[in-house]
Design a protein around this motif. Sequence first.
Motif, PDB file in Angstrom:
ATOM      1  N   PRO A 123       3.193   4.584 -13.958  1.00  0.00           N
ATOM      2  CA  PRO A 123       2.074   3.489 -14.426  1.00  0.00           C
ATOM      3  C   PRO A 123       1.503   3.108 -13.172  1.00  0.00           C
ATOM      4  O   PRO A 123       2.010   2.399 -12.713  1.00  0.00           O
ATOM      5  N   LYS A 124       0.661   3.154 -14.430  1.00  0.00           N
ATOM      6  CA  LYS A 124      -0.644   2.114 -12.698  1.00  0.00           C
ATOM      7  C   LYS A 124      -1.098   0.946 -13.427  1.00  0.00           C
ATOM      8  O   LYS A 124      -0.846   0.239 -14.113  1.00  0.00           O
ATOM      9  N   PRO A 125      -0.714  -0.610 -12.007  1.00  0.00           N
ATOM     10  CA  PRO A 125      -0.481  -1.197 -12.046  1.00  0.00           C
ATOM     11  C   PRO A 125      -2.086  -1.503 -13.324  1.00  0.00           C
ATOM     12  O   PRO A 125      -3.349  -1.455 -12.131  1.00  0.00           O
ATOM     13  N   ALA A 126      -1.885  -2.668 -13.874  1.00  0.00           N
ATOM     14  CA  ALA A 126      -3.504  -3.295 -14.425  1.00  0.00           C
ATOM     15  C   ALA A 126      -4.418  -3.789 -13.734  1.00  0.00           C
ATOM     16  O   ALA A 126      -5.413  -3.996 -13.905  1.00  0.00           O
ATOM     17  N   SER A 127      -3.203  -4.369 -12.733  1.00  0.00           N
ATOM     18  CA  SER A 127      -4.448  -5.433 -11.808  1.00  0.00           C
ATOM     19  C   SER A 127      -6.099  -4.369 -10.961  1.00  0.00           C
ATOM     20  O   SER A 127      -5.980  -5.426  -9.759  1.00  0.00           O
ATOM     21  N   LEU A 128      -4.878  -3.145 -10.333  1.00  0.00           N
ATOM     22  CA  LEU A 128      -5.336  -2.982  -9.216  1.00  0.00           C
ATOM     23  C   LEU A 128      -6.322  -1.625  -9.838  1.00  0.00           C
ATOM     24  O   LEU A 128      -5.994  -0.576 -10.935  1.00  0.00           O
ATOM     25  N   SER A 129      -7.859  -1.515  -9.016  1.00  0.00           N
ATOM     26  CA  SER A 129      -8.550  -0.657  -9.423  1.00  0.00           C
ATOM     27  C   SER A 129      -7.614   1.181  -9.353  1.00  0.00           C
ATOM     28  O   SER A 129      -7.238   0.944  -8.751  1.00  0.00           O
ATOM     29  N   PHE A 130      -9.014   2.037 -10.208  1.00  0.00           N
ATOM     30  CA  PHE A 130      -7.641   3.308  -9.785  1.00  0.00           C
ATOM     31  C   PHE A 130      -8.411   3.784  -8.060  1.00  0.00           C
ATOM     32  O   PHE A 130      -7.661   4.666  -7.468  1.00  0.00           O
ATOM     33  N   GLU A 131      -9.871   2.948  -7.859  1.00  0.00           N
ATOM     34  CA  GLU A 131      -9.022   3.474  -6.170  1.00  0.00           C
ATOM     35  C   GLU A 131      -8.484   2.807  -4.810  1.00  0.00           C
ATOM     36  O   GLU A 131      -8.591   3.053  -4.220  1.00  0.00           O
ATOM     37  N   GLU A 132      -8.043   1.668  -5.322  1.00  0.00           N
ATOM     38  CA  GLU A 132      -7.205   0.999  -5.011  1.00  0.00           C
ATOM     39  C   GLU A 132      -5.656   1.736  -5.284  1.00  0.00           C
ATOM     40  O   GLU A 132      -5.150   2.076  -3.854  1.00  0.00           O
ATOM     41  N   ALA A 133      -5.497   1.601  -6.408  1.00  0.00           N
ATOM     42  CA  ALA A 133      -3.892   2.737  -6.793  1.00  0.00           C
ATOM     43  C   ALA A 133      -4.280   3.383  -6.266  1.00  0.00           C
ATOM     44  O   ALA A 133      -3.292   3.896  -6.035  1.00  0.00           O
ATOM     45  N   ALA A 134      -4.615   4.683  -6.018  1.00  0.00           N
ATOM     46  CA  ALA A 134      -5.011   5.670  -5.451  1.00  0.00           C
ATOM     47  C   ALA A 134      -4.133   5.740  -3.678  1.00  0.00           C
ATOM     48  O   ALA A 134      -4.054   7.178  -3.748  1.00  0.00           O
ATOM     49  N   CYS A 135      -4.706   4.793  -2.626  1.00  0.00           N
ATOM     50  CA  CYS A 135      -3.354   4.265  -1.963  1.00  0.00           C
ATOM     51  C   CYS A 135      -3.095   4.530  -1.635  1.00  0.00           C
ATOM     52  O   CYS A 135      -2.091   4.380  -0.760  1.00  0.00           O
ATOM     53  N   LEU A 136      -2.276   3.724  -2.524  1.00  0.00           N
ATOM     54  CA  LEU A 136      -0.535   3.964  -2.428  1.00  0.00           C
ATOM     55  C   LEU A 136       0.586   4.635  -2.681  1.00  0.00           C
ATOM     56  O   LEU A 136       1.703   4.991  -1.255  1.00  0.00           O
ATOM     57  N   PRO A 137       0.654   5.725  -3.365  1.00  0.00           N
ATOM     58  CA  PRO A 137       1.710   6.563  -2.860  1.00  0.00           C
ATOM     59  C   PRO A 137       2.236   7.403  -1.750  1.00  0.00           C
ATOM     60  O   PRO A 137       2.937   7.880  -1.150  1.00  0.00           O
ATOM     61  N   GLY A 138       1.117   7.138  -0.999  1.00  0.00           N
ATOM     62  CA  GLY A 138       0.789   7.937   0.661  1.00  0.00           C
ATOM     63  C   GLY A 138       0.716   6.686   1.153  1.00  0.00           C
ATOM     64  O   GLY A 138       2.614   6.499   2.619  1.00  0.00           O
ATOM     65  N   SER A 139       0.091   6.116   1.506  1.00  0.00           N
ATOM     66  CA  SER A 139       0.060   5.387   3.342  1.00  0.00           C
ATOM     67  C   SER A 139       1.215   3.865   2.972  1.00  0.00           C
ATOM     68  O   SER A 139       2.006   3.752   3.658  1.00  0.00           O
ATOM     69  N   TRP A 140       0.623   3.943   1.532  1.00  0.00           N
ATOM     70  CA  TRP A 140       1.266   2.325   1.440  1.00  0.00           C
ATOM     71  C   TRP A 140       2.790   2.891   1.629  1.00  0.00           C
ATOM     72  O   TRP A 140       3.649   1.108   1.936  1.00  0.00           O
ATOM     73  N   LEU A 141       3.080   3.351   0.423  1.00  0.00           N
ATOM     74  CA  LEU A 141       4.346   3.775   0.200  1.00  0.00           C
ATOM     75  C   LEU A 141       5.628   3.637   1.876  1.00  0.00           C
ATOM     76  O   LEU A 141       6.324   3.619   1.921  1.00  0.00           O
ATOM     77  N   THR A 142       4.278   4.260   2.413  1.00  0.00           N
ATOM     78  CA  THR A 142       5.344   5.179   4.045  1.00  0.00           C
ATOM     79  C   THR A 142       5.256   3.619   5.032  1.00  0.00           C
ATOM     80  O   THR A 142       6.704   3.350   5.091  1.00  0.00           O
ATOM     81  N   ALA A 143       4.538   2.236   4.692  1.00  0.00           N
ATOM     82  CA  ALA A 143       4.894   1.528   5.414  1.00  0.00           C
ATOM     83  C   ALA A 143       5.640   0.906   4.621  1.00  0.00           C
ATOM     84  O   ALA A 143       6.668   0.156   5.541  1.00  0.00           O
ATOM     85  N   TYR A 144       5.535   0.870   3.559  1.00  0.00           N
ATOM     86  CA  TYR A 144       6.845   0.310   2.416  1.00  0.00           C
ATOM     87  C   TYR A 144       8.161   0.088   2.805  1.00  0.00           C
ATOM     88  O   TYR A 144       9.425  -0.029   3.647  1.00  0.00           O
ATOM     89  N   ARG A 145       8.450   1.440   2.917  1.00  0.00           N
ATOM     90  CA  ARG A 145       9.504   1.944   3.348  1.00  0.00           C
ATOM     91  C   ARG A 145       9.986   1.624   5.038  1.00  0.00           C
ATOM     92  O   ARG A 145      11.037   2.014   5.398  1.00  0.00           O
ATOM     93  N   MET A 146       8.994   1.893   5.951  1.00  0.00           N
ATOM     94  CA  MET A 146       9.099   1.777   7.341  1.00  0.00           C
ATOM     95  C   MET A 146       9.769   0.487   7.204  1.00  0.00           C
ATOM     96  O   MET A 146      10.352   0.219   8.085  1.00  0.00           O
TER      97      MET A 146
END
Length: 321
Positions: A123-146
């Motif tokens: 589910p997409k967080p309501a607080s984020l736009s589609f443009e912001e949310a589209a950045c999370l599964p790749g770069s942000w997920l990698t950074a979170y795991r690191m």
Amino acid sequence: MFAISAVGTDAADPLSGLRAGEWPDPSPGDGWTMVTVRAASLNRHDLWTLRGVVPAHQRLPIVLGSDAAGVDDEGNEVLVHSVIGSPGRYGDETLDPHRSVLSEKYDGTFAERVAVPARNLVPKPASLSFEEAACLPGSWLTAYRMLFEQAPLGPGATVLVQGAGGGVATALIALGRAAGLRVWVTGSTGERRERAERLGAEATFPPGARLPCRVDAVMETVGEATWAHSMRSVRSGGYIVVSGATTGAAPAVDLTHVFYRQLTITGCTLGTREQLVRLLRFCAEHRLAPTVDRVMPLSQARAGFQAMAEGTVFGKVVFTV
């Protein structure tokens, strides 16, 4: 439907294999579903594909893109988790020897619609736009795991991020600051270092600079150009977490430093669906949103690829559909 695809590869001229135009509509199989794409973010993985740095199972031609936010067939706003594991396999899908990422075996997200396993939707967080949310599964997920999975870091620990400006680097700064880490960053220009400080970096340095003290962990995405500095900069018993090698993948490694100083060098490739859910929760709790360099229509994707290839991007490039 309209899509951006890779029809060939060329290490010297990667954009020569990029095509924009009509593509057959997806046909989801058993256990798969359709997502109408609203926004998709560009990753270096897409540029590597065009350069021919690809896994053995890479298919060409293929629709590029691995990250997306959109709407599923039931009208729900969702994120697409890009790692596709083997059917029926449990555990960390990134460690599945048969796993793939969207745009390798299966058509990717740079299209009006994409077919994905139903289990890959979040589910997409309501607080984020589609443009912001589209950045999370790749770069942000990698950074979170690191930061939170590959190195045992607690509040007050000092982390060095090699290279200011990329999608993973900007995510590391934001996530690290929110978690109470001291984030130091190297950047190739004064402008990039200044922007990193505005994002929350405690201190910034030119590439290769001597640091005030050694750090608890280094987040390494650059590769050969920064590896020697990473080895010098980490404390004994510290961690170097590697998620990329944009300047080369074969740096010289002095193994005496590794065993004598008891360093831990660990890799990181994306993350699991469960980690993506935890990332979304963390962003909501700390009111974090990705740094977006530019938003452009999917029809202008070539300009976004060109900017990434030239190194003029700070944050993420997002295509809207």
